[in-house]
Write a protein that holds these residues in place. Structure first.
Motif, PDB file in Angstrom:
ATOM      1  N   ALA A 137       0.856  -1.187   0.000  1.00 56.07           N
ATOM      2  CA  ALA A 137       0.000   0.000   0.000  1.00 56.07           C
ATOM      3  C   ALA A 137       0.896   1.242   0.000  1.00 56.07           C
ATOM      4  CB  ALA A 137      -0.885  -0.002   1.236  1.00 56.07           C
ATOM      5  N   TRP A 138       0.367   2.339  -0.549  1.00 56.50           N
ATOM      6  CA  TRP A 138       1.121   3.590  -0.547  1.00 56.50           C
ATOM      7  C   TRP A 138       1.254   4.107   0.875  1.00 56.50           C
ATOM      8  CZ3 TRP A 138       3.762   5.948  -4.340  1.00 56.50           C
ATOM      9  CH2 TRP A 138       3.506   5.559  -5.657  1.00 56.50           C
ATOM     10  N   GLU A 139       2.415   4.586   1.237  1.00 56.40           N
ATOM     11  CA  GLU A 139       2.628   5.326   2.473  1.00 56.40           C
ATOM     12  C   GLU A 139       2.730   6.779   2.052  1.00 56.40           C
ATOM     13  OE1 GLU A 139       5.866   3.882   4.864  1.00 56.40           O
ATOM     14  OE2 GLU A 139       5.347   1.800   4.418  1.00 56.40           O
ATOM     15  N   CYS A 140       1.832   7.623   2.569  1.00 52.91           N
ATOM     16  CA  CYS A 140       1.722   8.993   2.085  1.00 52.91           C
ATOM     17  C   CYS A 140       1.973   9.989   3.211  1.00 52.91           C
ATOM     18  CB  CYS A 140       0.326   9.208   1.486  1.00 52.91           C
ATOM     19  SG  CYS A 140       0.199  10.709   0.501  1.00 52.91           S
ATOM     20  N   SER A 141       2.544  11.133   2.866  1.00 57.86           N
ATOM     21  CA  SER A 141       2.859  12.170   3.851  1.00 57.86           C
ATOM     22  C   SER A 141       1.631  12.959   4.285  1.00 57.86           C
ATOM     23  CB  SER A 141       3.911  13.125   3.284  1.00 57.86           C
ATOM     24  OG  SER A 141       3.385  13.804   2.147  1.00 57.86           O
ATOM     25  N   ALA A 142       0.515  12.831   3.566  1.00 57.09           N
ATOM     26  CA  ALA A 142      -0.701  13.582   3.903  1.00 57.09           C
ATOM     27  C   ALA A 142      -1.926  12.697   3.682  1.00 57.09           C
ATOM     28  CB  ALA A 142      -0.805  14.834   3.040  1.00 57.09           C
ATOM     29  N   ASP A 143      -2.965  12.935   4.482  1.00 55.17           N
ATOM     30  CA  ASP A 143      -4.203  12.177   4.336  1.00 55.17           C
ATOM     31  C   ASP A 143      -5.079  12.727   3.215  1.00 55.17           C
ATOM     32  OD1 ASP A 143      -3.554  10.467   6.425  1.00 55.17           O
ATOM     33  OD2 ASP A 143      -4.497  11.772   7.925  1.00 55.17           O
ATOM     34  N   CYS A 144      -4.923  13.992   2.877  1.00 52.67           N
ATOM     35  CA  CYS A 144      -5.722  14.618   1.817  1.00 52.67           C
ATOM     36  C   CYS A 144      -5.013  15.883   1.340  1.00 52.67           C
ATOM     37  CB  CYS A 144      -7.131  14.936   2.321  1.00 52.67           C
ATOM     38  SG  CYS A 144      -7.158  15.941   3.824  1.00 52.67           S
ATOM     39  N   ASP A 145      -5.552  16.514   0.304  1.00 51.84           N
ATOM     40  CA  ASP A 145      -4.982  17.720  -0.320  1.00 51.84           C
ATOM     41  C   ASP A 145      -3.583  17.494  -0.890  1.00 51.84           C
ATOM     42  OD1 ASP A 145      -7.165  19.367  -0.090  1.00 51.84           O
ATOM     43  OD2 ASP A 145      -6.519  20.271   1.801  1.00 51.84           O
ATOM     44  N   GLY A 146      -3.229  16.266  -1.157  1.00 52.95           N
ATOM     45  CA  GLY A 146      -1.975  15.936  -1.826  1.00 52.95           C
ATOM     46  C   GLY A 146      -0.809  15.735  -0.879  1.00 52.95           C
ATOM     47  N   GLY A 147      -0.048  14.728  -1.176  1.00 50.78           N
ATOM     48  CA  GLY A 147       1.146  14.423  -0.408  1.00 50.78           C
ATOM     49  C   GLY A 147       2.121  13.683  -1.303  1.00 50.78           C
ATOM     50  N   PHE A 148       3.232  13.301  -0.732  1.00 49.58           N
ATOM     51  CA  PHE A 148       4.231  12.541  -1.462  1.00 49.58           C
ATOM     52  C   PHE A 148       4.401  11.219  -0.744  1.00 49.58           C
ATOM     53  CE2 PHE A 148       8.547  11.375  -2.820  1.00 49.58           C
ATOM     54  CZ  PHE A 148       8.394  11.535  -4.193  1.00 49.58           C
ATOM     55  N   GLY A 149       4.492  10.133  -1.511  1.00 52.18           N
ATOM     56  CA  GLY A 149       4.574   8.834  -0.866  1.00 52.18           C
ATOM     57  C   GLY A 149       5.394   7.832  -1.648  1.00 52.18           C
ATOM     58  N   SER A 150       5.428   6.627  -1.101  1.00 51.26           N
ATOM     59  CA  SER A 150       6.177   5.553  -1.745  1.00 51.26           C
ATOM     60  C   SER A 150       5.514   4.219  -1.449  1.00 51.26           C
ATOM     61  CB  SER A 150       7.623   5.533  -1.238  1.00 51.26           C
ATOM     62  OG  SER A 150       7.653   5.192   0.137  1.00 51.26           O
ATOM     63  N   ARG A 151       5.885   3.233  -2.260  1.00 55.98           N
ATOM     64  CA  ARG A 151       5.461   1.858  -2.039  1.00 55.98           C
ATOM     65  C   ARG A 151       6.565   0.951  -2.573  1.00 55.98           C
ATOM     66  NH1 ARG A 151       0.790   0.339  -6.443  1.00 55.98           N
ATOM     67  NH2 ARG A 151       1.974   0.869  -8.290  1.00 55.98           N
ATOM     68  N   GLU A 152       6.548  -0.322  -2.134  1.00 52.04           N
ATOM     69  CA  GLU A 152       7.600  -1.231  -2.559  1.00 52.04           C
ATOM     70  C   GLU A 152       7.016  -2.612  -2.819  1.00 52.04           C
ATOM     71  OE1 GLU A 152      10.366  -1.246   0.705  1.00 52.04           O
ATOM     72  OE2 GLU A 152       9.318  -2.868   1.713  1.00 52.04           O
ATOM     73  N   ARG A 153       7.827  -3.444  -3.429  1.00 50.05           N
ATOM     74  CA  ARG A 153       7.456  -4.843  -3.606  1.00 50.05           C
ATOM     75  C   ARG A 153       8.699  -5.707  -3.419  1.00 50.05           C
ATOM     76  NH1 ARG A 153       6.250  -5.698 -10.031  1.00 50.05           N
ATOM     77  NH2 ARG A 153       8.203  -4.855 -10.783  1.00 50.05           N
ATOM     78  N   LEU A 154       8.478  -6.968  -3.076  1.00 49.57           N
ATOM     79  CA  LEU A 154       9.576  -7.885  -2.764  1.00 49.57           C
ATOM     80  C   LEU A 154       9.673  -8.981  -3.811  1.00 49.57           C
ATOM     81  CD1 LEU A 154       8.861  -8.291   1.052  1.00 49.57           C
ATOM     82  CD2 LEU A 154      10.484  -6.726  -0.046  1.00 49.57           C
ATOM     83  N   CYS A 155      10.827  -9.599  -3.865  1.00 49.44           N
ATOM     84  CA  CYS A 155      11.056 -10.735  -4.763  1.00 49.44           C
ATOM     85  C   CYS A 155      10.667 -12.003  -4.006  1.00 49.44           C
ATOM     86  CB  CYS A 155      12.525 -10.767  -5.187  1.00 49.44           C
ATOM     87  SG  CYS A 155      12.900 -12.062  -6.392  1.00 49.44           S
ATOM     88  N   ASN A 156       9.354 -12.249  -3.904  1.00 46.97           N
ATOM     89  CA  ASN A 156       8.880 -13.364  -3.091  1.00 46.97           C
ATOM     90  C   ASN A 156       7.702 -14.121  -3.699  1.00 46.97           C
ATOM     91  OD1 ASN A 156       6.864 -11.478  -2.765  1.00 46.97           O
ATOM     92  ND2 ASN A 156       6.986 -11.410  -0.539  1.00 46.97           N
ATOM     93  N   ASN A 157       7.495 -13.980  -4.998  1.00 45.91           N
ATOM     94  CA  ASN A 157       6.340 -14.639  -5.619  1.00 45.91           C
ATOM     95  C   ASN A 157       6.737 -15.291  -6.945  1.00 45.91           C
ATOM     96  OD1 ASN A 157       3.693 -15.462  -5.995  1.00 45.91           O
ATOM     97  ND2 ASN A 157       3.128 -13.569  -6.998  1.00 45.91           N
ATOM     98  N   PRO A 158       7.456 -16.401  -6.892  1.00 45.30           N
ATOM     99  CA  PRO A 158       7.922 -17.145  -5.726  1.00 45.30           C
ATOM    100  C   PRO A 158       9.273 -16.633  -5.271  1.00 45.30           C
ATOM    101  CG  PRO A 158       8.459 -18.402  -7.666  1.00 45.30           C
ATOM    102  CD  PRO A 158       7.732 -17.147  -8.137  1.00 45.30           C
ATOM    103  N   GLU A 159       9.660 -17.074  -4.082  1.00 42.67           N
ATOM    104  CA  GLU A 159      10.992 -16.786  -3.569  1.00 42.67           C
ATOM    105  C   GLU A 159      11.988 -17.650  -4.348  1.00 42.67           C
ATOM    106  OE1 GLU A 159      13.082 -16.552   0.805  1.00 42.67           O
ATOM    107  OE2 GLU A 159      11.536 -18.036   0.479  1.00 42.67           O
ATOM    108  N   PRO A 160      13.104 -17.078  -4.810  1.00 41.90           N
ATOM    109  CA  PRO A 160      14.052 -17.905  -5.571  1.00 41.90           C
ATOM    110  C   PRO A 160      14.758 -18.920  -4.666  1.00 41.90           C
ATOM    111  CG  PRO A 160      14.986 -15.748  -5.169  1.00 41.90           C
ATOM    112  CD  PRO A 160      13.571 -15.700  -4.653  1.00 41.90           C
ATOM    113  N   THR A 161      15.072 -20.070  -5.211  1.00 43.58           N
ATOM    114  CA  THR A 161      15.900 -21.021  -4.469  1.00 43.58           C
ATOM    115  C   THR A 161      17.352 -20.571  -4.580  1.00 43.58           C
ATOM    116  OG1 THR A 161      16.207 -22.440  -6.398  1.00 43.58           O
ATOM    117  CG2 THR A 161      14.352 -22.975  -4.946  1.00 43.58           C
ATOM    118  N   LEU A 162      18.230 -21.211  -3.842  1.00 40.74           N
ATOM    119  CA  LEU A 162      19.647 -20.852  -3.899  1.00 40.74           C
ATOM    120  C   LEU A 162      20.230 -21.048  -5.292  1.00 40.74           C
ATOM    121  CD1 LEU A 162      20.960 -22.243  -0.504  1.00 40.74           C
ATOM    122  CD2 LEU A 162      20.618 -19.866  -1.148  1.00 40.74           C
ATOM    123  N   TRP A 163      19.600 -21.902  -6.094  1.00 42.58           N
ATOM    124  CA  TRP A 163      20.091 -22.189  -7.449  1.00 42.58           C
ATOM    125  C   TRP A 163      19.393 -21.340  -8.507  1.00 42.58           C
ATOM    126  CZ3 TRP A 163      19.237 -25.473  -3.505  1.00 42.58           C
ATOM    127  CH2 TRP A 163      20.339 -26.190  -3.046  1.00 42.58           C
ATOM    128  N   GLY A 164      18.386 -20.580  -8.106  1.00 39.46           N
ATOM    129  CA  GLY A 164      17.658 -19.738  -9.052  1.00 39.46           C
ATOM    130  C   GLY A 164      18.171 -18.308  -9.048  1.00 39.46           C
TER     131      GLY A 164
END
Length: 127
Positions: A31-58
């Protein structure tokens, strides 16, 4: 990415140790993490390498280790509902057997979908 040095060193998960080659795939954006609840803000979001998680050989997912997006968020005026909140309200109303009626999608939901809030002009629903 497996960290073998430093305080963050943890044993690899059981799924990582499988003796198969499985490349990693990107998970869903957070989900976005935002600096303001309304009237505009700046935010960020991220995603992980976990779908699927790589094996040690991948291979890890292509690109950055933890990709992050930055941008403007919560651009709706204070005192109004954002599109996301309106959709959540519609979903809640449509799935409430008391408000939607025995067949579902009752009068309250129909009024909301046409931009009218039950109770007349200026009525406010609690979020």
């Amino acid at each position: 990415m497996l960290d073998l040095v430093g305080d963050d060193c943890e044993p690899p998960s059981k799924s990582m140790m499988e003796p198969v080659v499985r490349d990693g795939g990107w998970g869903m954006w957070s989900a976005w993490e935002c600096s303001a609840d309304c009237d505009g803000g700046f935010g960020s979001r991220e995603r992980l390498c976990n779908n699927p998680e790589p094996t040690l050989w991948g291979h890890n997912c292509p690109g950055w280790d933890v990709p992050r997006q930055f941008g403007l968020c919560n651009n709706h005026k204070c005192g109004t509902f954002s599109d996301e909140v309106r959709l959540r309200m519609l979903y809640s109303l449509a799935n409430d057997p008391y408000l939607a009626g025995p067949e579902g999608g009752g009068a309250v939901c129909a009024q909301m979908s046409h931009g009218r809030v039950p109770g007349g002009p200026g009525a406010v629903l609690a979020a």
